[in-house]
Design a protein around this motif. Structure first.
Motif, PDB file in Angstrom:
ATOM      1  N   LEU A  47       0.717  -1.312  -0.106  1.00  0.00           N
ATOM      2  CA  LEU A  47      -0.053  -0.074  -0.032  1.00  0.00           C
ATOM      3  C   LEU A  47       1.018   1.231  -0.146  1.00  0.00           C
ATOM      4  O   LEU A  47       0.489   2.296  -0.653  1.00  0.00           O
ATOM      5  CB  LEU A  47      -0.781   0.114   1.070  1.00  0.00           C
ATOM      6  CG  LEU A  47      -2.335  -0.793   1.079  1.00  0.00           C
ATOM      7  CD1 LEU A  47      -2.893  -1.040   2.514  1.00  0.00           C
ATOM      8  CD2 LEU A  47      -3.148  -0.142   0.303  1.00  0.00           C
ATOM      9  N   ALA A  48       2.059   1.252   0.759  1.00  0.00           N
ATOM     10  CA  ALA A  48       2.708   2.478   0.891  1.00  0.00           C
ATOM     11  C   ALA A  48       3.831   2.560  -0.356  1.00  0.00           C
ATOM     12  O   ALA A  48       3.711   3.660  -1.027  1.00  0.00           O
ATOM     13  CB  ALA A  48       3.728   2.263   2.079  1.00  0.00           C
ATOM     14  N   VAL A  49       4.276   1.529  -0.801  1.00  0.00           N
ATOM     15  CA  VAL A  49       5.160   1.664  -1.987  1.00  0.00           C
ATOM     16  C   VAL A  49       4.726   1.848  -3.148  1.00  0.00           C
ATOM     17  O   VAL A  49       4.987   2.898  -3.819  1.00  0.00           O
ATOM     18  CB  VAL A  49       5.856   0.303  -1.949  1.00  0.00           C
ATOM     19  CG1 VAL A  49       7.022   0.361  -3.275  1.00  0.00           C
ATOM     20  CG2 VAL A  49       7.037   0.097  -0.741  1.00  0.00           C
ATOM     21  N   VAL A  50       3.628   1.235  -3.593  1.00  0.00           N
ATOM     22  CA  VAL A  50       3.107   1.285  -4.724  1.00  0.00           C
ATOM     23  C   VAL A  50       2.296   2.501  -5.077  1.00  0.00           C
ATOM     24  O   VAL A  50       2.171   3.162  -6.165  1.00  0.00           O
ATOM     25  CB  VAL A  50       2.182  -0.021  -5.204  1.00  0.00           C
ATOM     26  CG1 VAL A  50       1.479   0.067  -6.438  1.00  0.00           C
ATOM     27  CG2 VAL A  50       2.586  -1.419  -5.134  1.00  0.00           C
ATOM     28  N   THR A  51       1.503   2.943  -3.840  1.00  0.00           N
ATOM     29  CA  THR A  51       1.101   4.188  -3.995  1.00  0.00           C
ATOM     30  C   THR A  51       1.860   5.389  -4.308  1.00  0.00           C
ATOM     31  O   THR A  51       1.553   6.349  -5.355  1.00  0.00           O
ATOM     32  CB  THR A  51       0.175   4.657  -2.755  1.00  0.00           C
ATOM     33  OG1 THR A  51      -0.823   3.580  -2.325  1.00  0.00           O
ATOM     34  CG2 THR A  51      -0.323   5.836  -2.540  1.00  0.00           C
TER      35      THR A  51
END
Length: 442
Positions: A47-51
């Motif tokens: 959720l953090a990285v791809v966003t």
């Protein structure tokens, strides 16, 4: 702007976002207690990285005007430039571009998270983060362009080759999400190798209620995944909602009947896995088949995927949580069966399959879509995984794997075992009364 459609797309984006934590519980319950936090983190970090990557360049790479031969979008929208205050969609169904951006982001988040189940119990956290960054950049974003980026009506914007040249049908991501993730999971399982003790040691799920909770959250969120892909609060969204429900229910029955015949008992884990298999299979077909076709696809997927998960023991690859058997096989089943059960009576933008007088034409297109994504994802993932393995290392050392990956990677454990003494006795107080419970050593 159509406010009703906008509300539905935003709600659907939120539903799909919930699927990633749901997946974390689904996978987390299936691993051993000493590695459950690592499994949750491999999912949650997506959720953090791809966003961040989606905002910087991912959306533009996936949905920008085609840069080369239908393979990748340009970077004109990097940083989401030019998206604020803009509308997209057909007349009377226009929604803000940013609503579409956020909806598609959630697909980009959950796809690499699905891969993590194939390499559970043995993965370094930061190596996984580096893999995430590179994989979505060179695999997911381009494949999303192939499958989801359509030419504009006036020809001013060109999209991907599978959607526009081949015209393979994939309404919500059977190829771009599930076949893509399943093929990548197989590649990484081969690169990382087997877990210590597999397959001789039993590695049973540590929390089956977690598994069923996760599967239920996935089923709930999947309505946003499939019905939300209509991008409008419309009849087509209702069709996708209905076929998703019917196929999933049929797949649960198909999986449990297979277990009963093969093993003599239906299991809770089988019910949860069957539901996910049905959801996977109906994803590409949900807006191209009628309810009877959906039931057939779900039933077939439930049986085939239940049989497919056992192949890892025969073939010797350690796909820890059956990503290959459920997502790769289920994605292929659903994608190909459009060529049999597809009908334009449901969606004029679709095609008639073999059972509705369409011959084998659409089946051939579906096969090109399924196996081109499979081959690309497997090859690139294998190379990427091998490079990480040979440079910074991809799996934890043998001692950490045996004693507990949660403590070695995250300096914490999911459960408090401190009260268990070396002799296997647990001391404690309940309502002021001292108790000594006999127990086995953790």
């Amino acid at each position: 702007m159509n406010t009703g459609d906008t509300a539905w797309v935003l709600a659907s984006a939120a539903l799909v976002m919930l699927m990633t934590p749901g997946l974390a519980f689904f996978y987390g319950g299936m691993v051993r207690s000493k590695s459950v936090l690592n499994m949750l983190m491999l999912n949650f970090i997506a959720l953090a990285v791809v966003t961040v990557l989606w905002m910087l360049y991912g959306y533009s790479e996936a949905f920008g005007n085609d840069a080369f031969a239908g393979l990748v979008g340009n970077f004109d929208s990097a940083g989401l430039a030019g998206t604020v205050g803009q509308l997209t969609g057909p007349k009377d169904h226009q929604i803000p571009v940013l609503a579409f951006v956020m909806f598609q982001l959630m697909f980009a988040v959950i796809t690499p998270a699905l891969i993590s189940g194939a390499i559970a119990d043995r993965t370094k956290f930061w190596s996984w983060v580096i893999f995430l960054i590179v994989w979505v950049t060179v695999v997911y974003f381009p494949v999303a362009h192939w499958v989801f980026a359509f030419d504009s009506a006036d020809g001013s914007t060109l999209g991907g080759w599978l959607a526009n040249r081949i015209k393979a049908l994939d309404f919500a991501g059977g190829t771009a999400v599930h076949i893509n993730a399943g093929a990548a999971g197989l590649a990484l399982a081969l690169v990382l190798g087997r877990r210590k003790g597999w397959p001789k040691e039993p590695m049973r799920p540590h929390n089956v209620p977690f598994v069923l909770l996760g599967a239920s959250l996935l089923w709930f969120g999947w309505y946003g995944f499939n019905a939300g892909s209509a991008l409008a609060a419309s009849d087509l969204a209702s069709v996708a909602f209905t076929t998703t429900t019917v196929a999933t229910a049929a797949a649960v029955l198909g999986w449990l009947i297979t277990e009963q015949v093969r093993d003599g008992k239906p299991t809770t884990l089988g019910a949860a896995s069957g539901a996910v298999a049905g959801l996977v299979a109906i994803t590409p077909a949900c807006a191209f088949v009628n309810p009877l076709g959906a039931a057939a696809i779900g039933l077939i997927a439930g049986v085939v995927c239940a049989l497919a998960v056992g192949l890892k023991f025969r073939l010797g690859f350690d796909d820890s949580l059956d990503v290959v058997g459920v997502h790769l096989v289920g994605g292929i089943v659903g994608t190909l069966l459009i060529g049999f059960f597809g009908t334009t009576s449901v969606n004029s933008a679709g095609a008639d399959g073999l059972f509705y007088g369409g011959g084998f034409t659409q089946l051939g297109k579906q096969a090109i879509g399924a196996f081109s994504v499979l081959a690309y994802s497997f090859v690139i993932t294998f190379i990427l995984g091998w490079i990480i393995k040979k440079t910074i290392g991809f799996r934890v050392d043998a001692e950490a794997e045996v004693t507990g990956i949660d403590e070695s990677e995250h300096a914490e454990t999911a459960y408090e075992f401190g009260g268990i003494t070396g002799g296997g006795r647990i001391a404690g107080k309940v309502s002021g009364v001292s108790t000594v419970l006999e127990g086995s050593k953790s």
